[in-house]
Design a protein around this motif. Structure first.
Motif, mmCIF file in Angstrom:
data_model
loop_
_atom_site.group_PDB
_atom_site.id
_atom_site.type_symbol
_atom_site.label_atom_id
_atom_site.label_comp_id
_atom_site.label_asym_id
_atom_site.label_seq_id
_atom_site.Cartn_x
_atom_site.Cartn_y
_atom_site.Cartn_z
ATOM 1 N N ILE B 27 6.858 3.704 52.636
ATOM 2 C CA ILE B 27 7.293 2.577 53.786
ATOM 3 C C ILE B 27 7.338 1.270 53.102
ATOM 4 O O ILE B 27 8.377 0.787 53.599
ATOM 5 N N LEU B 37 14.652 4.494 54.868
ATOM 6 C CA LEU B 37 13.740 5.562 54.679
ATOM 7 C C LEU B 37 14.276 6.315 56.024
ATOM 8 O O LEU B 37 14.125 5.808 57.145
ATOM 9 N N VAL B 38 15.218 7.498 55.961
ATOM 10 C CA VAL B 38 15.351 8.295 57.214
ATOM 11 C C VAL B 38 14.336 9.443 57.503
ATOM 12 O O VAL B 38 14.777 9.833 58.816
ATOM 13 N N ARG B 39 13.327 9.796 56.546
ATOM 14 C CA ARG B 39 12.672 10.915 57.135
ATOM 15 C C ARG B 39 11.319 10.963 56.109
ATOM 16 O O ARG B 39 11.553 10.900 55.045
ATOM 17 N N LEU B 40 10.335 11.114 56.747
ATOM 18 C CA LEU B 40 9.046 11.330 55.973
ATOM 19 C C LEU B 40 8.364 12.619 56.671
ATOM 20 O O LEU B 40 7.794 12.670 57.742
ATOM 21 N N VAL B 41 7.908 13.318 55.784
ATOM 22 C CA VAL B 41 7.645 14.738 56.204
ATOM 23 C C VAL B 41 6.273 15.249 55.372
ATOM 24 O O VAL B 41 6.583 15.134 54.222
ATOM 25 N N THR B 42 5.517 15.774 55.964
ATOM 26 C CA THR B 42 4.368 16.450 55.465
ATOM 27 C C THR B 42 4.320 17.932 55.656
ATOM 28 O O THR B 42 4.405 18.222 56.683
ATOM 29 N N ARG B 60 20.723 15.422 53.240
ATOM 30 C CA ARG B 60 20.929 14.352 53.970
ATOM 31 C C ARG B 60 20.803 12.986 53.601
ATOM 32 O O ARG B 60 20.712 11.950 54.230
#
Lengths: 239, 239
Positions: B27, B37-42, B60
């Motif tokens: 970030i 940053l469009v998406r932060l996934v765990t 994407r």
């Protein structure tokens, strides 16, 4: 056991304007409750991103928790996104409007926007709460403000079925490559235990942390014994 | 402008065994670099979860960064997941094996596992680095250990096209519901600026933070003037 997903709807997190407090809160609470968190996603505030992610999470978990995007302003798109996820129309919810009026919130455009929900939305009122938690199917819709999200979550927490997972951290002096085969063997012999392996650098006496997790105490004890005899173990801590 | 997604492959984060340091790092760096940053996934460490998420992010965004799951142990499934995402076979990468041998890593099962990559994987060596960053299409594969992930990211950072986003935080005394219509009007009149609205509680003198973001300084200044004249503003800070 409940499987949960969390969708943080938050441009403000992705752009670094505010730090995410909701993700860490959910991680802690699910761990305490013994609920499996399977997915934690932060997405932008667009109807498409919300719709896609909520549809995916709703299909893959028992409970989905969204945070953010439920206020009265133009950037609050969560209800529209969830309606799109399930292909539901949006309607002003008369019970929510009635509740708002009881608490002195005028029937104006801003409040009506907050009361325009996907069809079939349920209102769940916790003890001592003025404003309900809103649920659409298996999606619980929480606000983005962390203390409000936490307060509302505690209304829902008793409805989740969980069983606490026992977790041990085994601190060892091994290099991960040297024990990879041994750990694979232990994992194969102890299928009821999740074994994780995490190399550490410059953190003191250990070079590896192996984690053992299970809801079955006997299985956990057996995996612990096998790990301790295979590795150069400094100590084992309950985590 | 580059659009980036981050996939943290980490049971250890979801279960709260370790706090996520990689998400906050990305970030901050994307913000500094002006990358969106469009998406932060765990997600969990399973081939299916990795494959699905990587395929989605790769479609994407311009760049996908994964962290974790690249070691030699049974719980390291990132290469298998990425191979499944793109329907690629896994092959021992001869150049990586040669590099490993040059640095004294024996040709054993553990090291060969770390050198078994999706077909077409590229090795990118940064200055002074022993071990390359591995790329498959638009997916950059980073380790989970935060200081190693950060070091490898800096090899890639110069390849990203970014332009810094100007961000202002407007601290106001208004209630969000009272200014929702005004903010919607300002947003409509200033389409080149992203306007966010965040109610705050018990944080001092303000009850609302409105954020204004744009890559166009003139557009930002115009939206700032409009916001300051519509709201009861205490101060404006560059964020």
């Amino acid at each position: 056991m409940s499987r949960a997903s969390v969708v943080v709807i938050g441009n403000e997190i992705l752009t670094g304007k505010f730090a995410d407090e909701n993700g860490p809160f959910f991680i802690r609470r699910f761990r305490e409750l013994g609920v499996d968190l399977v997915r934690l996603v932060t997405i932008a505030d667009t109807i498409e991103a919300i719709a896609d992610e909520v549809a995916l999470c709703a299909a893959r978990s028992d409970h989905v928790f969204t945070t953010g995007g439920v206020g009265p302003t133009h950037d609050d798109l969560t209800f529209e996104g969830i309606a799109a996820a399930f292909d539901l129309p949006l309607r002003v919810h008369p019970d929510l409007v009635a509740l708002m009026e009881r608490f002195g919130m005028p029937r104006d455009a801003a409040n009506l926007r907050m009361a325009t929900l996907p069809e079939g939305a349920e209102l769940v009122l916790g003890e001592g709460m003025h404003y309900p938690v809103i649920r659409v199917r298996n999606v619980w819709i929480l606000p983005g403000v962390p203390f409000l999200a936490a307060r509302k979550f505690e209304v829902i927490a008793p409805m989740l079925t969980g069983q606490k997972v026992g977790c041990l951290k085994v601190y060892a002096r091994n290099q991960e490559t040297d024990v990879a085969a041994a750990l694979a063997g232990i994992q194969a012999a102890h299928p009821g235990v999740d074994i994780g392996s995490y190399p550490r650098f410059g953190e003191g006496d250990h070079s590896l942390i192996v984690t053992l997790e299970s809801r079955d105490p006997a299985a956990l004890a057996a995996a612990r014994a096998a790990t301790v005899s295979a590795l150069d173990v400094l100590r084992v801590e309950e985590a």
